[in-house]
Design an enzyme around this catalytic site. Structure first.
Site, PDB file in Angstrom:
ATOM      1  NE  ARG A 226      -3.839  -2.075   2.502  1.00 21.63           N
ATOM      2  CZ  ARG A 226      -3.625  -3.257   3.075  1.00 21.63           C
ATOM      3  NH1 ARG A 226      -2.451  -3.506   3.655  1.00 21.63           N
ATOM      4  NH2 ARG A 226      -4.564  -4.185   3.077  1.00 21.63           N
ATOM      5  CE  LYS A 249      -7.753  -1.393   5.124  1.00 22.73           C
ATOM      6  NZ  LYS A 249      -8.302  -1.442   3.740  1.00 22.73           N
ATOM      7  CG  HIS A 330      -5.134   1.497  -3.327  1.00 20.73           C
ATOM      8  ND1 HIS A 330      -4.388   1.027  -2.258  1.00 20.73           N
ATOM      9  CD2 HIS A 330      -6.170   0.624  -3.477  1.00 20.73           C
ATOM     10  CE1 HIS A 330      -4.952  -0.064  -1.774  1.00 20.73           C
ATOM     11  NE2 HIS A 330      -6.027  -0.331  -2.499  1.00 20.73           N
ATOM     12  NE  ARG A 333      -3.133  -3.817  -1.197  1.00 17.90           N
ATOM     13  CZ  ARG A 333      -2.442  -4.640  -0.422  1.00 17.90           C
ATOM     14  NH1 ARG A 333      -1.121  -4.688  -0.513  1.00 17.90           N
ATOM     15  NH2 ARG A 333      -3.043  -5.417   0.458  1.00 17.90           N
ATOM     16  CG  HIS A 353      -5.583  -9.461   1.056  1.00 14.39           C
ATOM     17  ND1 HIS A 353      -5.734  -9.440  -0.318  1.00 14.39           N
ATOM     18  CD2 HIS A 353      -5.565  -8.159   1.446  1.00 14.39           C
ATOM     19  CE1 HIS A 353      -5.803  -8.185  -0.731  1.00 14.39           C
ATOM     20  NE2 HIS A 353      -5.694  -7.396   0.319  1.00 14.39           N
ATOM     21  CE1 TYR A 362      -5.881  -3.931  -3.541  1.00 16.25           C
ATOM     22  CE2 TYR A 362      -7.138  -5.419  -2.135  1.00 16.25           C
ATOM     23  CZ  TYR A 362      -6.470  -4.220  -2.326  1.00 16.25           C
ATOM     24  OH  TYR A 362      -6.406  -3.306  -1.303  1.00 16.25           O
TER      25      TYR A 362
END
Length: 375
Positions: A226, A249, A330, A333, A353, A362
């Site tokens: 990120r 995050k 972003h 990614r 993840h 994604y």
């Protein structure tokens, strides 16, 4: 002879005028309803009214909290429900403890504040066990009607947690969760995905303008991390031939081998790190190469600066984004995930993840690609 000023021309409780014959003025005073003491407020009537009104409001809130506290203590002793306001105070204390112990991130903690405040404002006086689906649905509908479905999703998610905690502490019956019973707000994503060809156009412009932008974009594509994590990457994060990332995050810890190579652009992470090393002494991989009016040479390039310069380069590339909104930093990614997936890499681990479902979001190219018919 001038008329005598009116002394009682306001109806604000606890606000009193005092006429002075000596100077022919009216002085305003506020009488504290509990102590009985008078407090001088000067001669400005508008200011006196505003101060007295605010004081009355605060005293009323204080009394209400005291009454609720007494009522809740009695209710608890009798095994009855407490008010929503009292439960939200306890919920906030639980979140404070979770933040201190590291169970939740600071951003998650901050995100809970607005939904909690909204529920307190709308249903604070109701018993927590009396808050129903309609109460929550009305909150969500206001955000949806205002064109803010993402905020509606956040409010719903936080309030689901509020009632989960209430279940754990026995303040509502098991399974009682009116927020969970509401419909999940839908948000149509209009931001376009980024293709490799589009990325190359933007990269050429960004790299020619600021070399640190080229470094940041290469790191984004090769590592799949990120924006904030890329901005914070340090040379000291590299050991045992791996770049170590603690994701801001989620807190996920990822060790990325320097030998990792993205075949689509023929760059390895080792190559990118070597490119980041230059004549400017810096602790950060993405840093300023020369001093400017706003930054010193070798200083960290903040996420906002990367976002702004990416957008500038993207606009200069004059790419047709159709009806959707232009891709942001972003989106690299997602592009990274799709390119590595073609190589057969475990992209779930690379992106950090917890579930494959997150990674699959994604992988969705949002209509950019073509489905080929096999013969």
């Amino acid at each position: 002879m001038a008329a005598r000023p009116r002394k009682n021309n306001v109806s604000v409780p606890n606000l009193y005028p005092l006429y002075s014959r000596k100077v022919n003025k009216v002085y305003w005073r506020y009488k504290h309803p509990v102590t009985g003491k008078f407090h001088a407020l000067g001669t400005n009537e508008a200011e006196a009214i505003a101060i007295a009104t605010e004081a009355n409001t605060r005293l009323a809130e204080q009394r209400t909290r005291q009454i609720l506290a007494i009522s809740d203590r009695i209710a608890t002793s009798k095994g009855k429900a407490i008010t929503t306001s009292t439960w939200l105070d306890r919920y906030q204390a639980i979140q404070d403890d979770r933040l201190k112990s590291g169970d939740i991130r600071l951003n998650t903690y901050k995100q809970k504040a607005k939904p909690v405040s909204l529920l307190r404002e709308r249903a604070g006086m109701k018993l927590i066990s009396a808050v129903d689906v309609r109460d929550i649905a009305q909150l969500l509908d206001e955000y949806i009607a205002a064109g803010r479905p993402r905020m509606a999703q956040v409010v719903r998610s936080v309030l689901i947690d509020v009632f989960k905690e209430a279940q754990h502490y026995g303040e509502v019956p098991p399974g009682y969760n009116p927020a969970l019973a509401t419909k999940q707000p839908r948000r149509k994503i209009t931001r376009q995905r980024l293709s490799l060809e589009e990325w190359k156009k933007i990269f050429d412009i960004a790299d020619a303008t600021h070399r640190y932008m080229g470094n940041a974009m290469l790191l984004a594509l090769v590592t799949g991390q990120r924006l904030g994590d890329i901005s914070r990457m340090k040379f000291s994060d590299i050991w045992d031939d791996h770049l170590h990332v603690i994701q801001e995050k989620t807190g996920s810890k990822i060790a990325i081998p320097l030998s990792l190579r993205l075949n689509a652009i023929n760059w390895s992470l080792r190559d990118v790190v070597a490119r980041c090393r230059d004549y400017a002494v810096s602790a950060y991989l993405v840093h300023f190469f020369r001093s400017t009016s706003q930054a010193e040479r070798g200083a960290q390039v903040k996420a906002n600066t990367l976002t702004m310069n990416f957008s500038k380069a993207r606009d200069l590339a004059r790419i047709d984004w159709g009806e959707g909104s232009p891709a942001t930093f972003h989106e690299q990614r997602s592009l990274s995930e799709r390119l590595y997936k073609e190589q057969g890499l475990d992209t779930q681990k690379l992106l950090g993840h917890k579930t494959q479902q997150q990674t699959d979001r994604y992988h969705d190219d949002r209509g950019k690609g073509w489905s080929k018919v096999a013969l």
